[in-house]
Design an enzyme around this catalytic site. Structure first.
Site, mmCIF file in Angstrom:
data_model
loop_
_atom_site.group_PDB
_atom_site.id
_atom_site.type_symbol
_atom_site.label_atom_id
_atom_site.label_comp_id
_atom_site.label_asym_id
_atom_site.label_seq_id
_atom_site.Cartn_x
_atom_site.Cartn_y
_atom_site.Cartn_z
ATOM 1 N N SER A 148 0.899 -1.137 0.160
ATOM 2 C CA SER A 148 0.062 -0.099 -0.042
ATOM 3 C C SER A 148 0.924 1.489 -0.127
ATOM 4 O O SER A 148 0.293 2.169 -0.656
ATOM 5 C CB SER A 148 -1.083 0.160 1.291
ATOM 6 O OG SER A 148 -0.373 -0.183 2.139
ATOM 7 N N ASP A 168 -4.496 -1.355 8.453
ATOM 8 C CA ASP A 168 -4.212 -2.688 7.968
ATOM 9 C C ASP A 168 -3.351 -3.451 9.029
ATOM 10 O O ASP A 168 -2.283 -3.799 8.698
ATOM 11 C CB ASP A 168 -3.447 -2.644 6.421
ATOM 12 C CG ASP A 168 -3.306 -4.095 6.034
ATOM 13 O OD1 ASP A 168 -3.665 -4.879 6.200
ATOM 14 O OD2 ASP A 168 -2.485 -4.087 5.039
#
Length: 280
Positions: free
Chosen positions: A100, A164
């Site tokens: 990410s 996350d």
């Protein structure tokens, strides 16, 4: 205590869904000229070599990004995400998977800000090295949940917060709810995206119920399952819970999830889901 390494799982079906949602949110935020903050609370190493011992041991990417790689029928909703994958694999061999942070780095504009935190002693130096020449970025070895207190609201009053966590400990399921409550209290107009694994369905039902009880509105749930729910060990599904999603996201994921399910799960097992936990 921190033993989770995403290098074992990089590029799997969960990453495909997570990073599709991430890229669509970023692209939507870019439609307005005003800058925004991208805050990644559990950033990982940033880049993953798919030929590594970790990746080869599990081979999870073979049932994830490898099934989409170089297809000629990519839906429009995947274009930004696949542009980043292609950038890191220019020699036409699938060697690297960008996490990410690197997806954000490629898609954000020169005047947007990147704030990344990672606590793992092996992953943090790798992440810091990836961003040492990027003036937009701040990379800290710090508790990501604390950043929801210290970094919000951003000066631009626009922001995308990606959460996350590794879910190594059951307390992570409660910690993410508390983190969202803290962040939302300071920055109610930000977009928050929380990734979750489905290992035990009851944990996710409890997570959803606790988010409902916060009183926060506009919470969208997006999920891709590759197997039916099971009591056996292992992740059968994963999803993203998005607070204040861009207005197009619901329709975009409704469009693209059936295609992803067909390509990633040839057996047809599992399911897809796009629904509101709490609407307006």
């Amino acid at each position: 205590m921190l033993s989770y390494r995403h290098s074992f799982h990089a590029g799997n079906h969960a990453d495909v869904v997570k990073h599709t949602v991430q890229s669509l949110i970023i692209e939507s935020l870019k439609e307005k000229e005003k800058p925004f903050l991208y805050l990644d609370t559990h950033a990982g190493a940033g880049r993953y070599f798919l030929g590594s011992e970790h990746s080869e041991k599990t081979g999870e990417y073979l049932e994830g990004i490898a099934r989409i790689w170089q297809r000629d029928d990519i839906p429009a909703e995947l274009e930004a995400y696949m542009q980043v994958i292609n950038y890191f694999n220019r020699n036409e061999n699938l060697k690297y998977y960008p996490g990410s942070p690197l997806i954000a780095r490629q898609l954000l504009r020169d005047y947007d800000q990147i704030h990344l935190t990672e606590l793992h002693s092996s992953d943090y130096p790798l992440l810091r090295s990836e961003f040492q020449k990027d003036d937009r970025a701040k990379v800290l070895k710090a508790d990501g949940y604390q950043q929801l207190k210290s970094q919000l609201p951003p000066m631009s009053r626009r922001g995308f917060i990606l959460m996350d966590p590794p879910y190594e400990m059951k307390t992570d399921y409660q910690a993410v709810v508390e983190g969202i409550k803290e962040g939302y209290k300071r920055f109610a107009t930000g977009t928050y995206a929380l990734w979750y694994p489905v290992v035990m369905r009851q944990q996710i039902k409890r997570l959803v119920r606790e988010l409902e009880e916060t009183g926060i509105r506009r919470i969208l749930q997006i999920e891709l399952a590759v197997q039916p729910d099971s009591d056996r060990r292992g992740m059968t599904a994963s999803g993203m819970i998005v607070i204040n999603p861009p207005w197009k996201l619901e329709q975009q994921m409704t469009n693209v999830l059936p295609w992803l399910h067909k390509v990633l799960v040839p057996s047809g097992h599992g399911h897809t889901k796009v629904s509101w936990i709490t609407p307006e």
